[in-house]
Scaffold this motif. Structure first.
Motif, PDB file in Angstrom:
ATOM      1  N   ARG A   1       0.829  -1.202   0.000  1.00 10.86           N
ATOM      2  CA  ARG A   1       0.000   0.000   0.000  1.00 10.86           C
ATOM      3  C   ARG A   1       0.868   1.258   0.000  1.00 10.86           C
ATOM      4  O   ARG A   1       2.049   1.226   0.328  1.00 10.86           O
ATOM      5  CB  ARG A   1      -0.959   0.006   1.182  1.00 10.86           C
ATOM      6  CG  ARG A   1      -0.339   0.237   2.550  1.00 10.86           C
ATOM      7  CD  ARG A   1      -1.420   0.247   3.611  1.00 10.86           C
ATOM      8  NE  ARG A   1      -0.891   0.440   4.956  1.00 10.86           N
ATOM      9  CZ  ARG A   1      -1.629   0.416   6.062  1.00 10.86           C
ATOM     10  NH1 ARG A   1      -2.926   0.202   5.977  1.00 10.86           N
ATOM     11  NH2 ARG A   1      -1.079   0.607   7.237  1.00 10.86           N
ATOM     12  N   ARG A   2       0.219   2.347  -0.404  1.00 14.57           N
ATOM     13  CA  ARG A   2       0.851   3.667  -0.357  1.00 14.57           C
ATOM     14  C   ARG A   2      -0.184   4.663   0.144  1.00 14.57           C
ATOM     15  O   ARG A   2      -1.395   4.478  -0.040  1.00 14.57           O
ATOM     16  CB  ARG A   2       1.351   4.079  -1.738  1.00 14.57           C
ATOM     17  CG  ARG A   2       0.252   4.278  -2.777  1.00 14.57           C
ATOM     18  CD  ARG A   2       0.826   4.653  -4.127  1.00 14.57           C
ATOM     19  NE  ARG A   2      -0.216   4.772  -5.143  1.00 14.57           N
ATOM     20  CZ  ARG A   2      -0.856   5.914  -5.429  1.00 14.57           C
ATOM     21  NH1 ARG A   2      -0.565   7.022  -4.752  1.00 14.57           N
ATOM     22  NH2 ARG A   2      -1.784   5.949  -6.369  1.00 14.57           N
ATOM     23  N   LYS A   3       0.292   5.708   0.767  1.00 16.13           N
ATOM     24  CA  LYS A   3      -0.593   6.719   1.318  1.00 16.13           C
ATOM     25  C   LYS A   3      -1.011   7.685   0.222  1.00 16.13           C
ATOM     26  O   LYS A   3      -0.183   8.180  -0.546  1.00 16.13           O
ATOM     27  CB  LYS A   3       0.107   7.465   2.445  1.00 16.13           C
ATOM     28  CG  LYS A   3      -0.818   8.006   3.519  1.00 16.13           C
ATOM     29  CD  LYS A   3      -0.053   8.315   4.797  1.00 16.13           C
ATOM     30  CE  LYS A   3      -1.023   8.484   5.956  1.00 16.13           C
ATOM     31  NZ  LYS A   3      -0.320   8.721   7.231  1.00 16.13           N
ATOM     32  N   THR A   4      -2.306   7.984   0.129  1.00 12.16           N
ATOM     33  CA  THR A   4      -2.805   8.930  -0.873  1.00 12.16           C
ATOM     34  C   THR A   4      -3.323  10.209  -0.236  1.00 12.16           C
ATOM     35  O   THR A   4      -3.491  11.210  -0.905  1.00 12.16           O
ATOM     36  CB  THR A   4      -3.933   8.288  -1.701  1.00 12.16           C
ATOM     37  OG1 THR A   4      -4.984   7.862  -0.813  1.00 12.16           O
ATOM     38  CG2 THR A   4      -3.416   7.080  -2.461  1.00 12.16           C
TER      39      THR A   4
ATOM     40  N   PHE B   1      -5.420   5.265   1.934  1.00 15.24           N
ATOM     41  CA  PHE B   1      -4.380   4.452   1.310  1.00 15.24           C
ATOM     42  C   PHE B   1      -4.889   3.904  -0.013  1.00 15.24           C
ATOM     43  O   PHE B   1      -6.090   3.691  -0.208  1.00 15.24           O
ATOM     44  CB  PHE B   1      -3.994   3.267   2.210  1.00 15.24           C
ATOM     45  CG  PHE B   1      -3.242   3.642   3.450  1.00 15.24           C
ATOM     46  CD1 PHE B   1      -1.867   3.820   3.416  1.00 15.24           C
ATOM     47  CD2 PHE B   1      -3.905   3.816   4.647  1.00 15.24           C
ATOM     48  CE1 PHE B   1      -1.169   4.160   4.562  1.00 15.24           C
ATOM     49  CE2 PHE B   1      -3.221   4.161   5.800  1.00 15.24           C
ATOM     50  CZ  PHE B   1      -1.847   4.338   5.758  1.00 15.24           C
TER      51      PHE B   1
ATOM     52  N   TYR C   1      -4.093   0.453  -2.375  1.00 15.59           N
ATOM     53  CA  TYR C   1      -3.544  -0.884  -2.137  1.00 15.59           C
ATOM     54  C   TYR C   1      -3.105  -1.523  -3.448  1.00 15.59           C
ATOM     55  O   TYR C   1      -3.855  -1.549  -4.433  1.00 15.59           O
ATOM     56  CB  TYR C   1      -4.585  -1.766  -1.436  1.00 15.59           C
ATOM     57  CG  TYR C   1      -4.828  -1.323  -0.011  1.00 15.59           C
ATOM     58  CD1 TYR C   1      -4.105  -1.879   1.040  1.00 15.59           C
ATOM     59  CD2 TYR C   1      -5.748  -0.325   0.283  1.00 15.59           C
ATOM     60  CE1 TYR C   1      -4.299  -1.456   2.348  1.00 15.59           C
ATOM     61  CE2 TYR C   1      -5.955   0.107   1.583  1.00 15.59           C
ATOM     62  CZ  TYR C   1      -5.217  -0.466   2.612  1.00 15.59           C
ATOM     63  OH  TYR C   1      -5.410  -0.038   3.904  1.00 15.59           O
TER      64      TYR C   1
ATOM     65  N   GLU D   1      -3.890  -1.888  -8.768  1.00 19.08           N
ATOM     66  CA  GLU D   1      -4.031  -0.999  -7.613  1.00 19.08           C
ATOM     67  C   GLU D   1      -5.507  -0.680  -7.419  1.00 19.08           C
ATOM     68  O   GLU D   1      -6.223  -0.401  -8.384  1.00 19.08           O
ATOM     69  CB  GLU D   1      -3.228   0.285  -7.808  1.00 19.08           C
ATOM     70  CG  GLU D   1      -3.291   1.212  -6.587  1.00 19.08           C
ATOM     71  CD  GLU D   1      -2.415   2.439  -6.731  1.00 19.08           C
ATOM     72  OE1 GLU D   1      -1.174   2.272  -6.701  1.00 19.08           O
ATOM     73  OE2 GLU D   1      -2.973   3.553  -6.884  1.00 19.08           O
TER      74      GLU D   1
ATOM     75  N   PRO E   1      10.756  -0.200   0.476  1.00 19.15           N
ATOM     76  CA  PRO E   1      10.511   0.039  -0.958  1.00 19.15           C
ATOM     77  C   PRO E   1      11.718  -0.246  -1.838  1.00 19.15           C
ATOM     78  O   PRO E   1      11.583  -0.819  -2.924  1.00 19.15           O
ATOM     79  CB  PRO E   1      10.129   1.532  -0.994  1.00 19.15           C
ATOM     80  CG  PRO E   1       9.585   1.815   0.371  1.00 19.15           C
ATOM     81  CD  PRO E   1      10.353   0.958   1.312  1.00 19.15           C
TER      82      PRO E   1
ATOM     83  N   SER F   1       2.763   1.621  -9.958  1.00 19.89           N
ATOM     84  CA  SER F   1       2.681   2.505  -8.797  1.00 19.89           C
ATOM     85  C   SER F   1       3.545   1.967  -7.664  1.00 19.89           C
ATOM     86  O   SER F   1       3.966   0.803  -7.672  1.00 19.89           O
ATOM     87  CB  SER F   1       1.226   2.619  -8.330  1.00 19.89           C
ATOM     88  OG  SER F   1       0.809   1.399  -7.734  1.00 19.89           O
ATOM     89  N   ARG F   2       3.797   2.807  -6.671  1.00 12.47           N
ATOM     90  CA  ARG F   2       4.594   2.374  -5.530  1.00 12.47           C
ATOM     91  C   ARG F   2       3.909   1.242  -4.781  1.00 12.47           C
ATOM     92  O   ARG F   2       4.562   0.343  -4.267  1.00 12.47           O
ATOM     93  CB  ARG F   2       4.845   3.560  -4.596  1.00 12.47           C
ATOM     94  CG  ARG F   2       5.854   4.560  -5.169  1.00 12.47           C
ATOM     95  CD  ARG F   2       6.253   5.612  -4.139  1.00 12.47           C
ATOM     96  NE  ARG F   2       5.150   6.520  -3.855  1.00 12.47           N
ATOM     97  CZ  ARG F   2       4.506   6.573  -2.697  1.00 12.47           C
ATOM     98  NH1 ARG F   2       4.834   5.754  -1.716  1.00 12.47           N
ATOM     99  NH2 ARG F   2       3.532   7.437  -2.501  1.00 12.47           N
ATOM    100  N   ALA F   3       2.586   1.275  -4.713  1.00 12.53           N
ATOM    101  CA  ALA F   3       1.860   0.203  -4.027  1.00 12.53           C
ATOM    102  C   ALA F   3       1.992  -1.118  -4.774  1.00 12.53           C
ATOM    103  O   ALA F   3       2.122  -2.181  -4.168  1.00 12.53           O
ATOM    104  CB  ALA F   3       0.381   0.577  -3.887  1.00 12.53           C
TER     105      ALA F   3
ATOM    106  N   ALA G   1       5.485  -2.442  -4.212  1.00 17.91           N
ATOM    107  CA  ALA G   1       5.575  -2.987  -2.860  1.00 17.91           C
ATOM    108  C   ALA G   1       4.942  -4.380  -2.793  1.00 17.91           C
ATOM    109  O   ALA G   1       5.488  -5.300  -2.168  1.00 17.91           O
ATOM    110  CB  ALA G   1       4.891  -2.053  -1.872  1.00 17.91           C
TER     111      ALA G   1
END
Length: 909
Positions: free
Chosen positions: A155-158, A163, A165, A181, A232, A255-257, A260
């Protein structure tokens, strides 16, 4: 319910087992167990995998096998149980199904080598793999028709509290790898679509209070991993190492999520597979909105892939599956789980099905050839992991051969639609050289394991043939040498013999020894003189002896080398093999849809970007199939929810058992079938693309969550009203029935208005609140419809036909009578109903009920009198004599007049 398993990270303790004072073997066991505390340890001892201590007790209970004892440790007896190595897969399957993880510990040293280190030396052993629900590759542990997905969550913070996922879905058994995502609200539906066997995620995500219920409710095993291992930068590095690249730019934008999630999955795979690296496809990214969004509750209500009881039989998938390959069956399930929203792709799939419907000869050739194609992806995965056997090589040979034949077939067919033409081109590109080398090298009858040998075809490898000849026909070889020596020496009594002291030797009688060997002394070396015989050897015989003694081992070693060479060749061609496998699966699914359409008279739907929804003669595919097996017809019904700018809402009233729920579900299933690219059970259909499908049909208490039926109903309804768009289709049944009458009516009324004004979507809304039908006159997009019922001799006949109009009655008492309620109960209910329906000067329902005596004070019903004999029917003989199918129109009219005359005379008499 979900099963949370501990992380496979290095242990902090050994479960209380101390190797001090243990025997060498038990000390080794404790050391290996300490490194795998969260797994049951299968410890190889000869022909058995043994389990000790707590593992033995768990396995004994889980498998129903005898628990025994082996020695003592720390003053107590050691519990022990074991399973045979040749049956280990069966036991592994049962343990994995119960949610256990198993560490397989093999002997990695020859016992003879261990003895060289000393009499008390222990054979070296190592854990060669961890077996978990999401990392199985063995055929006997896998369902051929189902994917075996490992799902990783990142997950990443939005926003400050929100978040996004990332999901990484990997099937190690086939190499499938996809990334996507989703938002927090979409996460449960996405997990339900993937239907994973195992979920891995960080401890932080697992501990999130907002997601706790999700992990508890999932069917998959859940494994949290330490947060420190999931940085990451480490995730990015693991992906690059997996594919041997320095940048991920060539794979697309992730995406970063998603990165991850991919890193989490690859870390877990590395942990469980140890030195082996599975051949995973390059990750494909699923774009948001690319598939029809179906939440978990709707999937369950519609029974897409399994029934509410969890069975495949009775689901939509089981009903429509006509595939003939395991790979095709898995792809069909994937298409059903994620119908498309891309109109072009839907059209391409439909074009392929339509061509196979029209060309029966081509369809049959394809299905006959596909039926002989083994499971290429799973065989290829085992080859890449180093777990393949000779039969996996044969599966690749036969699968590629089938692909080549189909490629030739499709190449000869003119004017193929784009999807079939692309399949044909892929299949035509199969490496013929690989097929030929596999044909030339593999024997007809193949063992399960490469260790058994005998899988290389005779004549392929001269050295293997020689070794086999020596190992299997050593007597013939020795006899041939003996005959040659006898001829060369002129000594017909010369013999080649063998004993444990001298090995092979040449023996001639003492009396003729010197004479027979004259002239051959340079070749023969004297070994021993007996009373009546002389014994010799020769360089040639010594070499032959060495070859014979090592023939079996040499043959196995040579075959192993051939196997490794073939496996390396296959791995080098993995991309082409994977492409061929995907093409075969796509062709199988298209042919399956075509076969189903021909058999059941399904038609091609029009799917466009409008808000149309016009189904003519729609049927429920599962119910129709069940009725067909029983020899009964299905009553088809039309449904039109088309609108301009906004879809229409059809409000359906009618009795229980009248077919409302079937009608609702069948239209939802027609959407799913249409957007997955199949034909549909209808006379005709035009469907504007649906982006989200919602269905709330029936409900049950969820006691584990502390929720009543009504609470479950409201939660699911809230999700619908909050998420449905203009392009959505909503199916709602009996909203508000789980609470007091006026509460429920008010909620249902408000929900209808919200669907009409706010969501503006196409909807089917079934209800027993007849008061809601008044909205049909007040809200422009609501149409009333009902299920036809015929009354006959005090009962009802459900016609299952949907017609415009309003149901005047619910026929609840008649349904109760059909269900077998005692006659006194039905009679009493009728009296209460009449009282409640009275309208006398505004008297309350309570006052009307007070007028009725209590059931206990009622006089007992009079005994039933025997029914009077039925009067003779004067028209019976006349009707019996008429055959309607044999009458002309004039004869039918005359017969009708004759019946009327007879009836008039009977009444007059």
């Amino acid at each position: 319910m979900g099963r949370t398993l501990r992380s496979s990270s290095p242990p902090q303790d050994s479960g209380g087992l101390d190797p001090a004072g243990a025997t060498p073997m038990m000390a080794q066991y404790i050391e290996i167990k300490s490194a795998n505390p969260d797994c049951l340890l299968f410890y190889r001892m000869g022909d058995f995998y043994e389990l000790f201590f707590g593992d033995a007790e768990i396995a004994s209970r889980s498998l129903g096998i005898v628990l025994t004892k082996r020695g003592r440790h720390a003053g107590t007896e050691i519990p022990m149980c074991g399973v045979p190595v040749d049956r280990a897969d069966d036991y592994l399957n049962r343990l994995i199904g119960l949610g256990h993880r198993v560490a397989v510990c093999e002997q990695t040293e020859d016992p003879a080598e261990a003895k060289k280190r000393g009499p008390k030396s222990v054979v070296r052993r190592e854990v060669v793999r961890l077996v978990t629900p999401g990392t199985i590759t063995e055929d006997r542990l896998l369902d051929p028709a189902s994917a075996n997905l490992l799902l990783a969550v990142g997950r990443r913070k939005t926003a400050e509290t929100a978040f996004a996922y990332g999901l990484a879905a990997i099937d190690i058994s086939t190499g499938r790898f996809s990334l996507s995502e989703v938002s927090a609200g979409e996460l449960p539906g996405a997990i339900a679509r993937h239907d994973p066997r195992e979920i891995v995620l960080s401890e932080a995500i697992h501990a999130d209070p907002g997601l706790a219920r999700l992990w508890q409710e999932t069917r998959a095993a859940v494994v949290p991993l330490a947060q420190a291992e999931l940085e990451p930068a480490a995730a990015d590095r693991r992906i690059k190492e997996q594919y041997g690249v320095s940048t991920l730019d060539g794979f697309g934008s992730f995406s970063r999520a998603e990165i991850a999630a991919a890193g989490t999955a690859l870390l877990y795979i590395a942990r469980t597979q140890l030195a082996a690296r599975p051949p995973l496809a390059i990750p494909s990214r699923e774009e948001a909105g690319a598939t029809l969004a179906i939440d978990a509750a709707t999937r369950a209500n519609l029974e897409l892939t399994r029934t509410l009881s969890g069975e495949r039989t009775g689901s939509l998938l089981a009903t429509i599956d006509r595939t003939v390959t395991a790979n095709g069956a898995r792809l069909l399930a994937e298409h059903l789980a994620g119908p498309l929203t891309d109109l072009a792709r839907i059209g391409q799939r439909q074009d392929a099905v339509a061509r196979l419907v029209d060309d029966s000869a081509l369809r049959q050739i394809c299905r006959d050839t596909l039926a002989g194609a083994p499971d290429l992806p799973r065989a290829l995965s085992r080859v890449g992991l180093g777990r393949a056997g000779p039969r996996d090589l044969a599966a690749i040979r036969d699968g590629l051969a089938s692909a080549a034949r189909l490629g030739d077939t499709l190449a000869r067919v003119p004017d193929l639609p784009a999807a079939l033409a692309a399949i044909g081109q892929t299949l035509s590109a199969v490496d013929a050289g690989l097929v030929e080398i596999l044909r030339a090298s593999l024997a007809e009858d193949l063992p399960l394991s490469r260790r058994d040998g005998g899988f290389v075809r005779a004549g392929f490898h001269p050295e293997i043939d020689e070794a086999r000849l020596l190992g299997q026909d050593s007597r013939k070889v020795v006899a041939a040498l003996q005959a040659r020596y006898a001829e060369e020496t002129g000594c017909r009594t010369l013999r080649i013999k063998h004993n444990n002291l001298l090995g092979y030797f040449i023996e001639v009688p003492q009396s003729v020894g010197e004479a027979c060997l004259k002239g051959l002394q340079k070749e023969f070396v004297h070994r021993q003189t007996m009373v009546d015989a002389m014994r010799f050897t020769s360089v040639e015989l010594g070499e032959l002896e060495r070859k014979i003694s090592g023939a079996a081992d040499r043959a196995l070693a040579l075959e192993a080398q051939v196997f490794d060479d073939l496996a390396a060749r296959i791995v080098a061609e993995a991309a082409g093999i994977t492409a061929a496998a995907e093409a075969l699966a796509s062709l199988d699914v298209a042919a399956s849809h075509a076969d189903l359409a021909i058999e059941n008279d399904w038609r091609r739907p029009v799917v466009d970007d409008s808000l149309a929804f016009a189904v003519g003669g729609g049927r429920h595919p599962v119910v129709e199939a069940a009725l067909r097996r029983a020899g009964e017809p299905f009553i088809a019904n039309d449904c039109d929810l088309s609108g301009e700018g906004r879809g229409r809402i059809r409000l359906i009233t009618g009795p229980n058992m009248g077919g409302k729920s079937t009608f609702l579900r069948q239209n939802a299933l027609i959407v799913v079938l249409a957007q997955m690219g199949a034909f549909v059970p209808a006379r005709e259909a035009r469907i504007g693309r649906v982006d989200r499908l919602f269905s709330r049909v029936g409900a049950a208490d969820d006691l584990a969550r502390g929720q009543s039926t009504f609470m479950v109903e409201m939660v699911e309804t809230a999700a619908i009203l909050n998420q449905a768009t203009r392009h959505s289709l909503v199916i709602l049944d009996e909203i508000g029935r789980g609470t007091a009458t006026f509460d429920g009516l008010s909620i249902a009324w408000a929900c209808l208005e919200h669907l009409h004004e706010a969501n503006a979507c196409r909807a089917l809304f079934a209800t027993h609140f007849h008061e809601l039908t008044a909205l049909g006159d007040r809200l422009a997009r609501i149409d009333n419809a009902t299920l036809k019922v015929a009354e006959h001799r005090g009962g009802v006949v459900f016609l299952h036909e949907v017609v415009p109009g309003i149901a005047e009655r619910s026929y609840g008492l008649q349904v109760a009578r059909l269900a077998g309620l005692p006659a006194t109960v039905v009679t009493r209910a009728g009296a209460i109903l009449k009282s409640l329906e009275k309208s006398q000067g505004g008297r309350s329902a309570r006052a009307r009920i007070d007028d009725l005596p209590l059931f206990a004070n009622l006089a007992p019903p009079p005994p039933e009198e025997p029914p009077a004999p039925a009067a003779e029917d004067p028209l019976g003989p006349l009707l019996d004599a008429i055959d309607p199918d044999a009458l002309t129109p004039r004869e039918a009219l005359e017969a009708l007049y004759r019946l009327k005359r007879e009836r008039a005379e009977a009444l007059a008499g």
